[in-house]
Design a protein around this motif. Sequence first.
Motif, short mmCIF file in Angstrom:
data_model
loop_
_atom_site.label_atom_id
_atom_site.label_comp_id
_atom_site.label_asym_id
_atom_site.label_seq_id
_atom_site.Cartn_x
_atom_site.Cartn_y
_atom_site.Cartn_z
N PHE A 146 -7.25 12.01 -7.53
CA PHE A 146 -7.27 10.78 -8.19
C PHE A 146 -6.88 9.54 -7.57
CE2 PHE A 146 -3.26 12.25 -9.46
CZ PHE A 146 -2.37 11.31 -9.37
N TYR A 147 -7.42 8.43 -7.84
CA TYR A 147 -7.32 7.07 -7.10
C TYR A 147 -7.17 5.98 -8.32
CZ TYR A 147 -7.13 3.64 -3.42
OH TYR A 147 -6.53 2.56 -2.58
N PHE A 148 -6.14 5.26 -8.48
CA PHE A 148 -6.05 4.16 -9.34
C PHE A 148 -5.41 3.01 -8.54
CE2 PHE A 148 -7.04 7.53 -12.41
CZ PHE A 148 -7.94 6.73 -13.39
N LEU A 178 -0.58 1.36 -6.20
CA LEU A 178 -1.64 2.32 -6.42
C LEU A 178 -1.15 3.74 -7.01
CD1 LEU A 178 -1.53 4.65 -3.97
CD2 LEU A 178 -2.01 2.90 -2.43
N PHE A 179 -1.93 4.48 -7.42
CA PHE A 179 -1.63 5.63 -8.08
C PHE A 179 -2.77 6.69 -7.36
CE2 PHE A 179 -1.13 2.38 -10.92
CZ PHE A 179 0.51 2.77 -11.57
N ARG A 180 -2.19 7.65 -6.18
CA ARG A 180 -2.90 8.48 -5.70
C ARG A 180 -2.11 9.87 -5.28
NH1 ARG A 180 -3.57 10.54 -0.65
NH2 ARG A 180 -5.60 11.03 0.13
N SER A 181 -2.96 10.95 -5.75
CA SER A 181 -2.15 12.32 -5.22
C SER A 181 -3.19 12.99 -4.92
CB SER A 181 -1.23 12.60 -6.36
OG SER A 181 -0.42 13.84 -5.82
N LEU A 182 -3.17 14.25 -4.27
CA LEU A 182 -3.65 15.39 -3.89
C LEU A 182 -3.56 16.62 -5.23
CD1 LEU A 182 -2.95 15.93 -0.26
CD2 LEU A 182 -4.88 14.63 -1.23
N HIS A 183 -2.77 16.54 -5.93
CA HIS A 183 -2.78 17.59 -6.97
C HIS A 183 -3.50 16.77 -8.27
CE1 HIS A 183 -0.15 15.22 -9.89
NE2 HIS A 183 0.78 14.87 -8.55
N PRO A 184 -3.99 17.76 -9.00
CA PRO A 184 -4.80 17.26 -10.08
C PRO A 184 -4.05 16.32 -11.13
CG PRO A 184 -5.01 19.71 -9.88
CD PRO A 184 -3.94 19.26 -8.93
N LEU A 237 0.76 -1.28 0.21
CA LEU A 237 0.00 0.05 0.12
C LEU A 237 0.92 1.35 0.05
CD1 LEU A 237 -2.94 -1.12 2.36
CD2 LEU A 237 -2.93 -1.01 -0.13
N ALA A 238 2.25 1.06 0.44
CA ALA A 238 3.02 2.37 0.43
C ALA A 238 3.63 2.46 -1.03
CB ALA A 238 4.00 2.11 1.49
N MET A 239 3.50 1.72 -1.98
CA MET A 239 4.13 1.76 -3.32
C MET A 239 3.12 2.42 -3.99
SD MET A 239 5.79 -0.84 -5.95
CE MET A 239 5.88 -0.34 -7.60
#
Length: 578
Positions: A232-234, A182-188, A53-55
């Motif tokens: 976004f969350y993938f 996973l791929f997640r960030s707070l920026h657009p 989950l950290a990756m």
Amino acid sequence: MATTAGRGINNARFLDLQTAKLSPATLSILGRRSLSWSINNISIKRCVVSCSLAMNGCQGGGDPRAPLGTIETRTFPGVSTPALALDRLNSAIADLQLDPSAFDSGIIRLEVPIQQQIEALDWLHSQDRSHQLPRCYFSGRNRVTFSDLSRSIDGSAFNPYTSTSVEDNDLLSVAGVGSAVLFRSLHPFSFHDWLSIKRFLSKNCPLIRAYGAIRFDGRSSISQEWKAFGSFYFMVPQVEFDELEGSSKIAATIAWDNALSCTYQNSIAALKMTMAKITSVVSRTWQDDSRTSIRSTAHVPSRKSWDISVNRALERIKGNDTPLKKVVLARSSQVVTSTDVDPLQWLHSLKGEGKDAYQFCLQPPDSAAFIGNTPEQLFRRNEFSIFSEALAATRARGGSESLDLQIAHDLFSSPKDHHEFAIVRENIRRKLGAVCSRVAVNPEKVVRKLSRVQHLYGRFSGTLHAEDDEFTVLSSLHPTPAVCGYPSQEARDFITETEMFDRGMYAGPVGYFGGGQSEFAVGIRSALIGKGIGALIYAGLGIVEGSDPSLEWEELELKASQFMKLMKIEMPALTMQV
């Protein structure tokens, strides 16, 4: 076994630990390491052992097109039951652990066919419900065929489409537990983020896919109920169940990258922890607990505020100082229920509409679930071929064939509805034309009939100039005039000024990226479900010149009814006064 090189990595930073709000969901997203901080004199310690989950594939500072060392799919002989499939996967994972990869980065998918068709939603519902691991579900929609479309006003038939399969490889639906990456960030969501995802994908491994969603407006601040999703969350699932035509498939995936502090052996250990939670017993029996009682319902905006907002939008549209022609206003309805709502139960209850709609569920760990039953496609890519749809204006279905035809005729011939639809259709035609060598629109305008409602509909096809144009298609088509308005910038500004709630992923792109194929729906007809918030049910519609606030409110009720019908109103006890 297929092996191919991947692509680059994004240099955007993830959530900074110095400023993070360390909720349980955030800690889970940051991963399973030995964590220790002191914040506001409170010591936080969490001893965990998995790197999965950290990756976050959006972290790192390397070349965004730097390839992975290896991308592989290993398919094993088919078996007759899920239990035998799990045994074979566990054996294959043990072999991976004993024979480490020589590459510093890579992704490997192990898959075992099952010689019986099992519904992916049944499999997901049978798994661990503690929600400590992320989970996802995506069910493709049948291709729209001639039988779904009305005839023209004079009775002549429109050009039919003969394709009926959900996917070229007969993949009906996918369920996943855990995230290999996973791929997640707070920026657009950005081009670098897209490259980061594509880095883990390959045309030679078509079922390694990243499932997820993107916020409607990445520029807006994120409210508490949407925090776990980020902008976004993938996720590429660790353990995945694929429902096929006449059969099934279970797969396990590991992904590692030393540059992201996730080693091969740590990834194996993380996968083994997830596999230990997977059951081979798939229950196909669902309790009828969807008929929960409604204790209270609160709309944002209220009916009075809605009328004010619509009238304000109409004044802006009629004014001479703005190019605004259409704006889509939405409503969030918070429903407090007598018992917790099971999001998968709701999806199961809506499966009667599944052939007409994409169904999805996306749930980060320890978070609410975003679910939906949407008929609207944003785009579908198959290699360089691109497909999209225009869908706008809504009417209910009639109770008889003659009444249904009368309603369809009214919809087709309505100047107001044609104006709303034409804005959507011409906007998509123009945006696809900018990145495609050709764009065909066929049919130009018909009535598409769904189980409860009917819409004006048109379909597009084109050929991309280059593979990178997929990101351009995504970023230019979203938000469509059907969920935002026209022109887009003016409509988004009006929504920001007017709406009093966070849309989150509602009306945003929901779907998957793949090496050879990608497909995204528009996240309408959707809800956010979780403990503490009950159910937040979203609905929206387009405001154009000629719109009536009362009629538009009735349309909101119609669109929200697919969820509201799953619940009953809890009647208060009556006290007789003598």
